[in-house]
Design a protein around this motif. Structure first.
Motif, PDB file in Angstrom:
ATOM      1  N   MET A  74       0.851  -1.167   0.000  1.00 43.95           N
ATOM      2  CA  MET A  74       0.000   0.000   0.000  1.00 43.95           C
ATOM      3  C   MET A  74       0.899   1.233   0.000  1.00 43.95           C
ATOM      4  N   ASP A 133     -11.582   1.709  -9.242  1.00 45.12           N
ATOM      5  CA  ASP A 133     -12.326   0.981  -8.216  1.00 45.12           C
ATOM      6  C   ASP A 133     -11.955   1.622  -6.881  1.00 45.12           C
ATOM      7  N   ASP A 167     -12.994   2.516  -2.826  1.00 45.53           N
ATOM      8  CA  ASP A 167     -13.763   2.191  -1.625  1.00 45.53           C
ATOM      9  C   ASP A 167     -13.508   3.284  -0.598  1.00 45.53           C
ATOM     10  N   LYS A 184     -19.003   2.967  -2.198  1.00 47.05           N
ATOM     11  CA  LYS A 184     -18.241   2.972  -3.439  1.00 47.05           C
ATOM     12  C   LYS A 184     -18.772   4.137  -4.278  1.00 47.05           C
ATOM     13  N   LYS A 243      -9.669   4.274  -0.472  1.00 42.51           N
ATOM     14  CA  LYS A 243      -8.785   3.218  -0.978  1.00 42.51           C
ATOM     15  C   LYS A 243      -9.017   3.069  -2.472  1.00 42.51           C
ATOM     16  N   ALA A 257      -7.904   0.732  -5.753  1.00 41.45           N
ATOM     17  CA  ALA A 257      -7.260  -0.476  -6.261  1.00 41.45           C
ATOM     18  C   ALA A 257      -6.518  -0.137  -7.553  1.00 41.45           C
ATOM     19  N   THR A 284      -7.507  -1.692 -13.888  1.00 36.48           N
ATOM     20  CA  THR A 284      -7.302  -2.810 -14.815  1.00 36.48           C
ATOM     21  C   THR A 284      -7.135  -2.346 -16.256  1.00 36.48           C
ATOM     22  N   ASP A 297       0.175   0.152  -7.902  1.00 32.05           N
ATOM     23  CA  ASP A 297      -0.010  -0.235  -6.503  1.00 32.05           C
ATOM     24  C   ASP A 297      -1.317   0.309  -5.943  1.00 32.05           C
ATOM     25  N   PRO A 298      -1.927  -0.417  -5.012  1.00 37.37           N
ATOM     26  CA  PRO A 298      -3.095   0.150  -4.327  1.00 37.37           C
ATOM     27  C   PRO A 298      -2.639   1.312  -3.455  1.00 37.37           C
ATOM     28  N   GLU A 312      -4.027   4.199  -0.280  1.00 33.24           N
ATOM     29  CA  GLU A 312      -5.032   4.570   0.708  1.00 33.24           C
ATOM     30  C   GLU A 312      -4.631   5.900   1.315  1.00 33.24           C
TER      31      GLU A 312
END
Length: 188
Positions: A1, A108, A110, A124, A153, A155, A158, A172-173, A175
Motif C-alpha cells: 500500500m 475501483d 472504496d 463505493k 482506498k 485499487a 485494470t 499499486d493500491p 489509501e
C-alpha cells in the motif's frame, strides 16, 4: 500500500516517446492544470469542505456538500431524481494523475467515513458527470453534522496503459485518510 505524501512531491517528468511527442505531453499538462484549477474551485469555494493529498502516482481529493438530486436514465430517458429524503450528505472524490493532474477514470474506489473512531458508512463512489468537474461521488446517510475521518482506498486499475517510456504507473493500491473533516448534513 502506498503512503500519502505532500502534493508537491515530484514525479519524474514524462518523456517524449513514440506514443506521445513533446507537444502532446505539453497539452496533457495544460489540460491537467485546468482540471486542477476546477477542482480547487469546487473544493475551496463551492463545497462545504474539501481537501487533497498526494498518494503514489495519484492526487486524491474530496469535496463534501449536502445531498443533491441528479439526472438518471430511466426507461431510456433522462429523468431528474431528487436525493432520497433519508440522504443528507453528498461526498465527491476526485483522483488525478500526480504527474500531469488529469482526471483518472474507471477506478475501483472504496471509501469509509468514521466518527469518533467508529465506522459510520462504507461506500463505493460512482463516476459522475458534472459541467465543471468529472469526479466520483455518492449521496450518503449520516447521523448528523460532525467531525469525521474519510478513508479512500484505490485499487490498481485494470485498464491498459499506453507508452513503454511513460505508461508504468498506477501499479499499486493506495489509501489516504483525511482526518477531522467538518461535515454539515442536509439537502440542497
Amino acid at each position: 500500500m502506498t503512503e500519502a505524501t505532500g502534493i508537491d512531491a515530484k514525479m519524474p517528468p514524462a518523456k517524449p516517446s513514440d506514443e506521445a511527442d513533446q507537444n502532446q505531453l505539453k497539452m496533457a499538462k495544460e489540460e491537467g492544470a485546468k482540471y486542477l484549477a476546477s477542482l480547487d474551485y469546487m473544493a475551496e469555494k463551492v463545497a462545504d469542505t474539501g481537501g487533497k493529498m498526494r498518494a503514489g502516482d495519484y492526487i486524491v481529493a474530496f469535496a463534501q456538500e449536502r445531498a443533491e438530486g441528479m439526472f438518471h436514465r430511466k426507461d431510456g430517458k433522462l429523468e431528474w431524481i431528487e436525493a432520497p429524503s433519508d440522504m443528507n450528505c453528498h461526498m465527491e472524490i476526485a483522483v488525478l494523475d500526480a504527474a500531469d493532474h488529469r482526471f483518472i477514470p474507471y477506478l475501483d474506489i472504496d471509501c469509509t467515513l468514521s466518527l469518533e473512531g467508529q465506522e459510520i458508512v462504507r461506500f463505493k463512489p460512482e463516476f459522475l458527470w458534472h459541467p465543471g468537474l468529472y469526479h466520483y461521488g455518492r449521496d450518503l446517510k449520516l447521523p448528523g453534522d460532525g467531525v469525521y475521518d474519510l478513508s479512500v482506498k484505490i485499487a490498481p486499475p485494470t485498464f491498459p496503459r499506453h507508452d513503454e517510456k511513460n505508461g508504468k504507473r498506477y501499479a499499486d493500491p493506495v489509501e489516504v485518510t483525511f482526518e477531522k473533516i467538518r461535515i454539515e448534513t442536509g439537502h440542497e
